[in-house]
Design an enzyme around this catalytic site. Sequence first.
Site, mmCIF file in Angstrom:
data_model
loop_
_atom_site.group_PDB
_atom_site.id
_atom_site.type_symbol
_atom_site.label_atom_id
_atom_site.label_comp_id
_atom_site.label_asym_id
_atom_site.label_seq_id
_atom_site.Cartn_x
_atom_site.Cartn_y
_atom_site.Cartn_z
ATOM 1 N N ASP A 130 -1.736 -2.695 6.835
ATOM 2 C CA ASP A 130 -2.139 -1.320 7.157
ATOM 3 C C ASP A 130 -3.269 -1.321 8.191
ATOM 4 O OD1 ASP A 130 -0.372 -0.301 5.295
ATOM 5 O OD2 ASP A 130 -1.901 0.218 3.811
ATOM 6 N N MET A 131 -3.459 -0.192 8.866
ATOM 7 C CA MET A 131 -4.583 -0.071 9.799
ATOM 8 C C MET A 131 -5.666 0.803 9.177
ATOM 9 S SD MET A 131 -5.946 -1.067 12.495
ATOM 10 C CE MET A 131 -4.749 -1.779 13.609
ATOM 11 N N ARG A 183 4.512 -0.172 12.465
ATOM 12 C CA ARG A 183 4.626 1.160 11.844
ATOM 13 C C ARG A 183 3.729 2.079 12.680
ATOM 14 N NH1 ARG A 183 1.447 1.405 6.696
ATOM 15 N NH2 ARG A 183 3.276 0.563 5.646
HETATM 16 P P1 FDA Z 1 0.496 15.976 10.083
HETATM 17 O O1 FDA Z 1 -0.766 15.585 9.396
HETATM 18 O O2 FDA Z 1 0.421 16.509 11.469
HETATM 19 O O3 FDA Z 1 1.277 16.989 9.174
HETATM 20 C C1 FDA Z 1 2.562 17.494 9.495
HETATM 21 C C2 FDA Z 1 3.178 18.133 8.266
HETATM 22 O O4 FDA Z 1 3.430 17.133 7.300
HETATM 23 C C3 FDA Z 1 2.283 19.137 7.547
HETATM 24 O O5 FDA Z 1 2.382 20.407 8.104
HETATM 25 C C4 FDA Z 1 2.839 19.063 6.143
HETATM 26 O O6 FDA Z 1 4.034 19.801 6.051
HETATM 27 C C5 FDA Z 1 3.168 17.614 5.994
HETATM 28 N N1 FDA Z 1 2.077 16.820 5.407
HETATM 29 C C6 FDA Z 1 1.284 15.924 6.051
HETATM 30 N N2 FDA Z 1 0.398 15.359 5.203
HETATM 31 C C7 FDA Z 1 0.619 15.931 4.016
HETATM 32 C C8 FDA Z 1 0.005 15.789 2.745
HETATM 33 N N3 FDA Z 1 -1.014 14.967 2.519
HETATM 34 N N4 FDA Z 1 0.492 16.552 1.731
HETATM 35 C C9 FDA Z 1 1.536 17.393 1.916
HETATM 36 N N5 FDA Z 1 2.140 17.580 3.116
HETATM 37 C C10 FDA Z 1 1.688 16.873 4.145
HETATM 38 N N6 FDA Z 1 -2.823 6.092 8.311
HETATM 39 C C11 FDA Z 1 -3.665 5.132 8.764
HETATM 40 O O7 FDA Z 1 -4.691 5.435 9.375
HETATM 41 N N7 FDA Z 1 -3.368 3.806 8.532
HETATM 42 C C12 FDA Z 1 -2.216 3.416 7.903
HETATM 43 O O8 FDA Z 1 -1.984 2.218 7.732
HETATM 44 C C13 FDA Z 1 -1.332 4.431 7.451
HETATM 45 N N8 FDA Z 1 -0.162 4.121 6.815
HETATM 46 C C14 FDA Z 1 0.752 5.115 6.566
HETATM 47 C C15 FDA Z 1 2.011 4.793 6.053
HETATM 48 C C16 FDA Z 1 2.973 5.772 5.901
HETATM 49 C C17 FDA Z 1 4.319 5.406 5.391
HETATM 50 C C18 FDA Z 1 2.674 7.133 6.238
HETATM 51 C C19 FDA Z 1 3.690 8.208 6.123
HETATM 52 C C20 FDA Z 1 1.418 7.461 6.688
HETATM 53 C C21 FDA Z 1 0.451 6.477 6.843
HETATM 54 N N9 FDA Z 1 -0.826 6.797 7.277
HETATM 55 C C22 FDA Z 1 -1.667 5.784 7.671
HETATM 56 C C23 FDA Z 1 -1.300 8.222 7.257
HETATM 57 C C24 FDA Z 1 -1.071 8.906 8.576
HETATM 58 O O9 FDA Z 1 -1.921 8.370 9.551
HETATM 59 C C25 FDA Z 1 -1.320 10.423 8.483
HETATM 60 O O10 FDA Z 1 -2.635 10.648 8.084
HETATM 61 C C26 FDA Z 1 -0.385 11.140 7.541
HETATM 62 O O11 FDA Z 1 0.911 10.621 7.581
HETATM 63 C C27 FDA Z 1 -0.319 12.654 7.902
HETATM 64 O O12 FDA Z 1 0.206 12.819 9.173
HETATM 65 P P2 FDA Z 1 1.688 13.358 9.477
HETATM 66 O O13 FDA Z 1 2.282 12.485 10.539
HETATM 67 O O14 FDA Z 1 2.481 13.367 8.239
HETATM 68 O O15 FDA Z 1 1.547 14.766 10.141
#
Ligand code: FDA
Length: 306
Positions: A130-131, A183
Amino acid sequence: MLRALFIALSESRSIRAIAERSPMGKRMSGRFVAGVDVAHAAQAAEELNRAGMSVTVDNLGENVTNTEEARHSAALYHQLLDEIAKRGLDANVSLKLTHMGFDVDPDLARSIVDDLVSHAARIGNFVRVDMEGSPYTQTTLDLVRAVHSTPGHAGYVGAVLQAYMRRTMKDAEELCAEGIRIRLCKGAYKEPAAIAYQAKTEVDENFMRVTRMLLESGIYHGIATHDPNMIAQTVQFAREKGITADKFEFQMLYGIRRDLQEQLVGEGWRVRIYVPFGTEWYPYFMRRLAERPANVFFILKNLFRR
Ligand code: FDA
């Protein structure tokens, strides 16, 4: 403002100590955390596999402060790899370097990750690093590259890049040149404007720029987001370029947008769910609330439901 508050809370050691011990805290985190031990994580993985989804399992924890804790975390990951193999799960593992003792001794973390990747390579599995926040960006990428270039390790360890970081396209190109699986996510920490895009539109634009490059790289990458707009653009790009569903995967977090997870599987796309488990759930949980403060109300509402 609320995002900044939850990120600040995620870093508070005193609140964390109270929250992680309280029964109410444990109940609240249950929405995003699969349970406290390996058996709970394996059970969640089995259920997700049955629903047509792959899994990556994360033992929650970060910033350990001594060698014993780091070795304990490592042992748990070895146990996890064995359990995945024993149960024949479609699952790999994700870990954080600070959980493997990086703050105590970077060489210790390196040797722990080396051993875990050797274990994964022996049984045909995979370790994702992870980052974390920006103080760790360069050192994490350096470590992943060093482990990946160790004989027998190529293809068994991967990195994570964050689209909010201005440097990410360059990092993605360099990792791809070495055949390292990435990722791509948006990024979950608070970073200054000098190194990270602040506006959602800029982060989204960079996310798609990098996604397009990754999809055309011919390497199997993970596109990690719950954002329907990012997902729709990725699907459209893949279709236009004739990039088939077996060439990449979408990744989402346990308990978030289950409807979207099922929809993508139904449409024939590959989906991997990140399943966190363990007692040290507090910083992870707070970062999820930071992403969507409305979750606080959602969780409170569900707390009082049977
Ligand atoms: P964004 O935050 O723009 O949200 C878009 C939409 O997604 C929202 O309108 C809502 O509908 C939905 N959504 C997003 N987050 C939600 C929540 N918590 N609850 C409910 N709905 C939500 N980060 C990092 O810094 N290091 C890492 O190693 C990882 N690893 C990682 C693995 C995986 C599999 C995922 C999916 C995410 C990560 N992340 C991460 C977290 C990532 O950086 C980010 O903070 C979250 O995925 C939220 O961003 P979105 O791309 O989902 O979109």
